[in-house]
Design a protein around this motif. Structure first.
Motif, PDB file in Angstrom:
ATOM      1  N   LEU A 185      11.271   9.247  -1.782  1.00 44.75           N
ATOM      2  CA  LEU A 185      11.063  10.018  -0.685  1.00 44.75           C
ATOM      3  C   LEU A 185       9.846  11.042  -0.953  1.00 44.75           C
ATOM      4  CD1 LEU A 185      12.044  11.203   2.108  1.00 44.75           C
ATOM      5  CD2 LEU A 185      13.544  12.787   0.859  1.00 44.75           C
ATOM      6  N   ILE A 186       9.771  11.501  -1.867  1.00 48.22           N
ATOM      7  CA  ILE A 186       8.626  12.626  -1.900  1.00 48.22           C
ATOM      8  C   ILE A 186       7.335  12.046  -1.970  1.00 48.22           C
ATOM      9  CG2 ILE A 186       7.547  14.461  -3.469  1.00 48.22           C
ATOM     10  CD1 ILE A 186      10.788  15.197  -4.413  1.00 48.22           C
ATOM     11  N   GLY A 210      17.146  12.403  -6.323  1.00 46.79           N
ATOM     12  CA  GLY A 210      15.897  12.249  -7.184  1.00 46.79           C
ATOM     13  C   GLY A 210      14.573  12.576  -6.464  1.00 46.79           C
ATOM     14  N   GLY A 211      14.420  12.245  -5.133  1.00 45.43           N
ATOM     15  CA  GLY A 211      13.420  12.242  -4.542  1.00 45.43           C
ATOM     16  C   GLY A 211      12.259  11.322  -4.898  1.00 45.43           C
ATOM     17  N   GLN A 212      12.353  10.451  -6.045  1.00 46.81           N
ATOM     18  CA  GLN A 212      11.251   9.813  -6.699  1.00 46.81           C
ATOM     19  C   GLN A 212      10.692   8.924  -5.607  1.00 46.81           C
ATOM     20  OE1 GLN A 212      10.293  10.676  -9.987  1.00 46.81           O
ATOM     21  NE2 GLN A 212      11.172  12.130  -8.859  1.00 46.81           N
TER      22      GLN A 212
END
Lengths: 291, 146, 177, 779
Positions: free
Chosen positions: A37-38, A33-35
């Motif tokens: 990490l990003i 999802g990268g929520q």
């Protein structure tokens, strides 16, 4: 806030993804999802050389129950937990958590696998999995292995998952008759990490005795915490007011919060006590057929 | 942020004391990739690439010995900059010898500044302790072997 | 369907760029971009669809909310390479054939906006909310929009705007259309 | 009765400006795109106080796409390293040797796009030597504290002392009071956090003309300041405020980023865009509040208020960059006697330097009025509790009476009009006050914690009468230029700038009413200094009281000329013409009339001999007094005894802002204002740790309320016109922010009355409420 550049891979098989992770020797990160990490990449606090986007790998998003377990695929979006009929009916703790993680938009993209494998003590699902005594299925260069949730969380952001492994599934023991569960999150506002949150899973036998109790705690220690003493204490008890109070106190002793803007240590401990008591009561009520 | 710990090593105090006065030897106990050189008798500088979880970056470090009492105490100030953030630590190493072995008691006052403190603190807090403990554990091992 | 082809001139194949195919508001685009380009910057700067805004950088405010394959996401927390092959809908695509979407109409008639900055994201979240739940209660609206921050309105009229749209969208169904 | 003009005053017409916003066609500063435009990003200090020993640009300049790195040394060469603040202090654009707060701008990096610029920022190497940090303003004033501003030849960190009122008289009155209460209140540092951050695009054309599109609430004042600071001739500076995504006071000051962008545009010869990120916004833009208040209040035994004494320490950060009228370093804090006729009062404020960002902006209020209203309404409530008199009854006994207006307060303000009892009575009816009190008594018997809190505030807005109000010497009037085209359509330009208040609609409504033309025939423009008349901008709820008044006055000037044209058309003497029912009528012969549209056409085609063509007028309005909106708010809460969580069950707000232009817009302003009253009361704060780290540098920790936390506001109105405003309006954008916090805190403390708690500092986080409950056993 602009992230540094990176190599990007969008493999379509797990083997390919694991190969890429292996090849980058810890310098590549899985992008699900990268929520989390990003955001860290935009702050440039995280600067992975490569991202391996696993979203194009088919068959990693599912919720299904078989004779022995509820299996949740790693790419299942957290919003799905609150919408799945089987979860709502029989694993309410996950439906509760699925309505409390971050905010509704973030839940649309954030994944169960990401929430579980990030090792963030503030994430909501690990405590649920600890309460449920779940197992995680991890796949790596040497094949698949199963890791009990209660052995997975080693320290803040440190888990049993290897650098080239991908968490592919969470397996929750099938809910038996008379079981009930609940998750309560005390948060300052929508989108916040918990001040304290408690997940409870148990069953109430025909005799009225509690069985198979499990209590997990969120954001009151370096990792999600399995409150073993409190869980063990409840087994065989009837869930009287005194039982609940004692369980709350035992869970509070198992917590190890740090002070932050959410409050001082003694307050957070007391919130573990209060919310354990309330959440156990809620789980019992559900086990007895309540909502 | 306060950090503290101690260890006992079967080594005479003079040797332990001297070991920590050598910035290259002492910083070589960092488990993270690093490069450190002595600038003069009191100062050293270099880089350390370190991190926890997602947070990872290279810090330019400068260190100085701010106090020395032979075989008794060393004071070190460490200053690091990286990821738009700052780390400053005052370390006090106290030595005592008994029955041929040395007890080292270390305490530190660590201050984080910038984004790491503002945004990343919940990710970093536990780790500073671990990193320090790791460094001293490596030092103990080296002293024991040597 | 129109095809809008664009490329970075002079760019050489690189491990840090990628060519993506994205359909935005029904228009197909092919673009070569840096891997790190956030979806919101792709929409705003490459496609010049500046209705989608940036408010917080940390996925809290929802000003950048767009729909990816019909699902609302925060486009400042997503790389454009991740939407390769997908459909993206932004505020600019709400009005169809000169006719406002009922959500747009609701925000206008019920005074659901003031400075207008959070409005596109708020409306996209509302469109998705109504697609999933055509007749939401006030509580469901408030929870459903809790990924979007508004600093001006105090949310009272945003709730009314969504209720207006819900009612309006149910009208033709009742009429048997 | 006369027929209403379409879109005239008092009508809830939908907003004109919505048309672009709901289509995603707003034009905010980040939407401005110019050919060849470069991007500026900023290196920021991780340290709250440190010496800079070196800034190395080389690695940054080697980053692909990076064109320039600008440092304090570069600016110093052009004498631009420092700039004046609005309070005549000095502020760094970029530091040459010392950084003074965490998040301070240290260098600017210019790149071909925003990613390249950010890469450059990451590559700039700065060597810092940390210095002792001063965070607590009380410690800042202790002897021996590090002196933060040696550049000002100062030997301590004291900035100024300001006082008003009769000290001796107040002391005497307090001594003679039967009951005196004292309370220490900290109103913490908060941040306006408009959803759009700050930014600009600076462009210099071939003729040397500088155009800056920027997020500013006061474009004209900014142009003048730019001219004074840079030495550029003022006619060669054009400031354009495009659409603004919320201001609330945060877009009044000049921030270093704007200046660096201008320098970057001048040095590169290309347009340069700077858009602040949220962390930059929260860690370096102007703060609000940060007042440490100690207040004493006296009353007679039978509950008559006697005297008020207030001592305050203001934390200003490293420079006094407050956005206040020049003569009022503590803003309008001396409105602190509120809705009550104190016979004696004394207020003093001291300001201190600390290692925090500068500012002192208003957070949606008129220069420190929230601090004042909060203090008086908290203490009045505490006094009522002390005297065991119902707080509503206590206020009713003490309010300034409706027949006492205009009322001169003991601290020098002349209140224009008011009916405080009327508003409180209405609020009590709406919420069912008597029943709530009954319910509370029953719950208390059961051990449940329910509370009811009141706030009956008086605001002071509309700066300002120019004899007392100026900013850097520029008098605080405001302006409108109205031009009627031959077909009866109107363009009006004003000196203010909307940031969501709906000026394009409300000003059109004022003009519709005054000109007798429909609102949809009237276009409003603001924010372009090349076209709009000079004005001081939009903040402090001054738009309606000043520019709104100027619009009405300009319209009336037009009517004077138009009446002559109407007389010419109707072939009567101008003396026989009267403006009635939105038309020019021959006195006593209503069927003989001309509309403004008729007259407009004639103004270009058939005007009397000797008269100039055209139909336009400009007005610079200097208000004779401030306006004094007021209201009464009642809040009912339930408190979870075990967790300290507060649930606001009801919140009724009755506001009186004089004559209402657009009821829907006014309600919207009140909803938003209430939410920005609720937020600091319950959630928002920027705390600093001892190292000077900002502990709320993103929306993860700076807690803006969502629709879930925000109470469901209930609003009501009374109308008491301002006697001196051209059409009786007062201004409304900020009343609710000013009034709401005290009502909420009073309600929570009312719930905690069994525990004898008289104060909890905002925000009322659960852990603070929990602590208050656990600190004292129930009586």
């Amino acid at each position: 806030m602009y992230p540094p550049n990176f190599e990007y891979y969008a493999p379509t098989t797990l083997d390919e993804a694991i190969g890429l992770l292996d090849q980058h020797q810890g310098e590549a990160k899985v992008l699900a999802g990268g929520q989390s990490l990003i955001g860290m990449m935009k702050l440039r606090l995280a600067q992975p050389a490569a991202l391996v986007d696993i979203n194009r790998i088919p068959d990693l998003s599912y919720v299904r129950e078989d004779a022995s377990a509820l299996a949740i695929g790693a790419l299942t979006r957290t919003a799905e937990l609150g919408r799945s009929d089987v979860i709502r009916a029989r694993y309410a703790i996950l439906a509760d958590a699925g309505r409390e993680i971050a905010d509704p938009t973030v839940r649309n993209w954030g994944t169960v696998g990401g929430n579980l494998s990030h090792g963030d003590p503030g994430n909501d699902l690990p405590a649920c999995m600890l309460a449920l005594n779940a197992e995680y299925v991890a796949q790596g260069p040497k094949g698949r292995r199963t890791i009990p949730a209660r052995k997975f969380y080693q320290d803040s952001f440190v888990t049993a998952l290897g650098p080239s492994e991908v968490l592919v599934e969470a397996r929750v023991p099938r809910a038996g008759p008379g079981s009930g569960s609940a998750y309560s999150k005390m948060e300052r506002k929508v989108g916040d990490y918990a001040t304290a949150a408690v997940g409870v899973r148990l069953a109430v036998a025909k005799s009225g005795a509690i069985e198979g109790a499990g209590i997990g705690l969120t954001n009151v220690g370096p990792t999600a915490i399995y409150a073993a003493a409190a869980s063990d204490f409840l087994n065989g008890k009837t869930g009287s007011a005194a039982d609940l109070e004692k369980a709350g106190e035992l869970a509070a002793s198992a917590s190890a919060p740090v002070a932050d803007n959410r409050g001082p240590v003694e307050f957070k401990r007391d919130m573990v006590r209060v919310w354990t008591r309330r959440t156990v009561a809620h789980a019992i009520a559900r086990a007895k057929g309540g909502a | 942020m306060e950090i503290a710990g101690d260890f006992r090593v079967a080594s005479p105090v003079g040797r332990v004391y001297a070991f920590f006065l050598d910035p290259v030897a002492f910083t070589d106990c960092l488990s993270d990739p690093h490069q450190v050189r002595a600038v003069d008798a009191d100062r050293f500088e270099g880089t350390v690439t370190t991190g926890v979880a997602f947070i990872r970056g290279t810090f330019r470090i400068r260190g100085s010995y701010t106090g020395r009492t032979p075989d008794r105490q060393i004071r070190i100030h460490l200053h690091g900059e990286g990821l738009g953030s700052g780390v400053d630590a005052d370390l006090v190493l106290a030595f005592s010898e008994s029955a041929g072995s040395t007890v080292l008691r270390w305490t530190g006052d660590v201050h984080l500044s910038g984004p790491i403190a503002t945004i990343g603190e919940r990710m970093v807090k536990g780790t500073v302790d671990q990193k320090a403990a790791g460094l001293f554990e490596n030092a103990r091992k080296k002293l024991e072997v040597g | 369907m129109a095809i809008d082809v664009e490329e970075v001139t002079g760019s050489t194949p690189s491990t840090t760029t990628r060519t993506i195919h994205v359909t935005v508001n029904g228009v197909a685009h092919r673009s070569t971009i840096q891997n790190r380009m956030l979806l919101v910057h792709y929409l705003r700067e490459r496609l010049r669809l500046t209705g989608t805004h940036i408010g917080c950088d940390t996925a809290h405010c929802g000003a950048c909310t767009v729909l990816v394959d019909g699902t609302p996401v925060k486009s400042c927390n997503l790389f454009a390479v991740q939407v390769d092959g997908r459909k993206v809908d932004t505020v600019e695509g709400l009005e169809k054939g000169g006719k406002l979407h009922p959500v747009q109409e609701g925000f206008h008639l019920e005074h659901g906006l003031q400075c207008g900055y959070c409005t596109p994201g708020m409306m996209m979240a509302s469109v998705a909310l109504l697609a999933r739940n055509p007749n939401p209660t006030e509580e469901e609206i408030r929870r459903g929009l809790s990924g979007n921050l508004c600093r001006c309105t105090g949310y009272v009229n945003i709730v009314k705007a969504v209720q207006h749209a819900a009612k309006k969208m149910q009208e033709p169904a009742k009429g048997g259309a | 009765m006369a027929e209403a003009i379409a879109g005239g005053i008092g009508q809830s017409i939908p907003r004109k400006e919505d048309a672009r916003f709901i289509r995603g066609k707003g034009n905010y500063v980040d939407d401005v795109d110019l050919p060849g435009m470069l991007f500026l990003d900023l290196v920021r200090s991780p340290y709250a106080h440190a010496k800079i020993t070196a800034i190395r640009k080389e690695k940054a300049l080697a980053v692909p796409g990076v064109l320039a790195v600008i440092t304090g040394a570069d600016l110093a060469a052009a004498k631009l390293a420092w700039m004046p603040t609005l309070m005549s202090d000095t502020q760094m654009v970029l530091p040459t040797d010392t950084v003074m707060f965490q998040g301070q701008e240290v260098a600017g990096v210019v790149g071909v796009d925003r990613y390249a610029a950010a890469d450059g920022v990451a590559a700039v190497e700065v060597d810092y030597e940390p210095l002792p940090v001063v965070i607590d303003p009380f410690k800042a004033l202790e002897p021996g504290a590090p002196v933060l501003r040696p550049d000002k030849k100062k030997t301590d960190n004291h900035i100024w002392h300001w006082e008003v009122g009769d000290k001796a008289e107040t002391e005497k009155a307090l001594k003679n009071s039967a009951v005196v209460i004292t309370e220490k209140l900290y109103i913490p540092r908060i941040h306006v956090s408009s959803i759009e951050t700050c930014g600009c695009v600076a462009q210099v054309d071939a003729m040397g003309k500088l155009t800056v599109w920027m997020t500013t609430q006061a474009p004209h004042a900014i142009r003048t300041v730019f001219a004074l600071v840079s030495g550029l001739p003022e006619q060669n500076i054009r400031v354009i405020s495009p659409d603004i995504g919320g201001g609330f006071g945060g877009k009044v000051p000049v921030y270093p980023g704007y200046v660096i962008a201008v320098v970057a545009a001048l040095t590169t010869g290309k347009p340069v865009k700077w858009i602040e990120d949220r962390t930059g916004n929260l860690t370096s833009d102007s703060f609000a509040r940060d007042y440490h208040i100690e207040a004493e209040m006296g009353a007679t035994k039978d509950g008559k208020l006697t005297a008020l004494r207030v001592k305050t320490l203001a934390d200003h950060g490293y420079t006094d960059a407050a956005a206040n009228p020049s003569k009022f370093p503590a803003g309008l804090f001396h409105i602190i006697t509120g809705s009550y006729p104190f016979a004696a009062a004394f207020v003093e404020v001291d300001a201190a330097y600390t290692n925090k960002p500068p500012g002192g902006i208003a957070y949606r209020c008129s220069f420190r009025v929230t601090e004042a209203a909060y203090t008086i309404e908290r203490l009045v409530e505490n006094m009522a509790h002390r005297l065991q008199i119902d707080p509503a009854e206590f206020r009713m006994r003490n309010f300034i009476r409706p027949d006492a207006f205009p009322f001169k307060s003991v601290l020098g303000w002349t209140y224009d009009s008011g009916n405080y009892g009327g508003a409180l009575k209405k609020a009590m009816e709406m919420i069912g006050y008597a029943d709530l009190r009954k319910e509370q008594a029953e719950k208390r018997k059961r051990g449940e914690l329910m509370g009811i809190g009141i706030s009956s505030f008086t605001e002071i807005v509309g700066a300002g009468p120019s004899q007392t109000f100026d900013i850097l010497g520029i008098k605080m009037f405001d302006s409108a230029e109205v031009r009627i085209h031959p077909t009866g359509k109107v363009i009006a330009r004003l000196g203010t700038k909307s940031q969501g208040q709906g000026h394009e609609t409300t000003y059109a409504q004022i003009l519709a009413e005054e000109l007798g033309l429909p609102a949809d025939a009237i276009n409003i423009e603001e924010g372009d200094t090349d076209t709009a008349p000079y004005g001081l901008g939009t903040y402090a709820s001054r738009s309606t009281p000043t520019s709104g008044a100027a619009a009405a006055m300009a319209a009336r000037k037009i009517r004077e000329k138009a009446a002559k044209i109407a007389a010419h058309l109707l072939e009567v003497s101008p003396d026989d013409i009267e403006w009635k029912d939105h038309k020019f009528q021959v006195k006593g012969v209503p069927e003989k009339s001309k509309t403004m549209a008729d007259v407009a056409f004639a103004a270009y085609t058939n005007f009397p001999k000797g008269m100039e063509a055209g139909l336009e007028a400009t007005d610079y309005y200097d208000p004779p007094n401030m306006t004094y909106p007021f209201g009464s708010y009642i809040c009912a809460v339930d408190v979870d005894k075990e967790t300290g969580q507060v649930k606001i069950r009801r919140f009724v707000a009755v506001d009186d802002c004089g004559v209402i232009i657009n009821p829907t817009i006014v309600d919207g302003q009140i909803h938003g204002g209430l939410t920005m009253g609720f937020a600091p009361a319950m959630l928002e704060e920027i705390p600093y740790d001892a190292d000077g780290n900002n502990r709320a540098g993103s929306f993860l920790e700076y807690l803006l309320p969502t629709a879930v936390e925000t109470p469901k506001w209930e609003t009501g109105k009374t109308v008491t016109p301002s006697p001196h405003h051209p059409f009786g309006a007062k201004g409304v954008g900020e009343s609710a922010t000013v009034g709401a916090p005290a009502a909420i805190v009073n309600a929570v403390l009312d719930a905690l009355e069994p525990y004898g708690v008289t104060n909890i500092d905002i925000p009322l986080s659960p852990h603070k409420v929990w602590k208050a409950i656990h600190a004292k056993d129930a009586k």
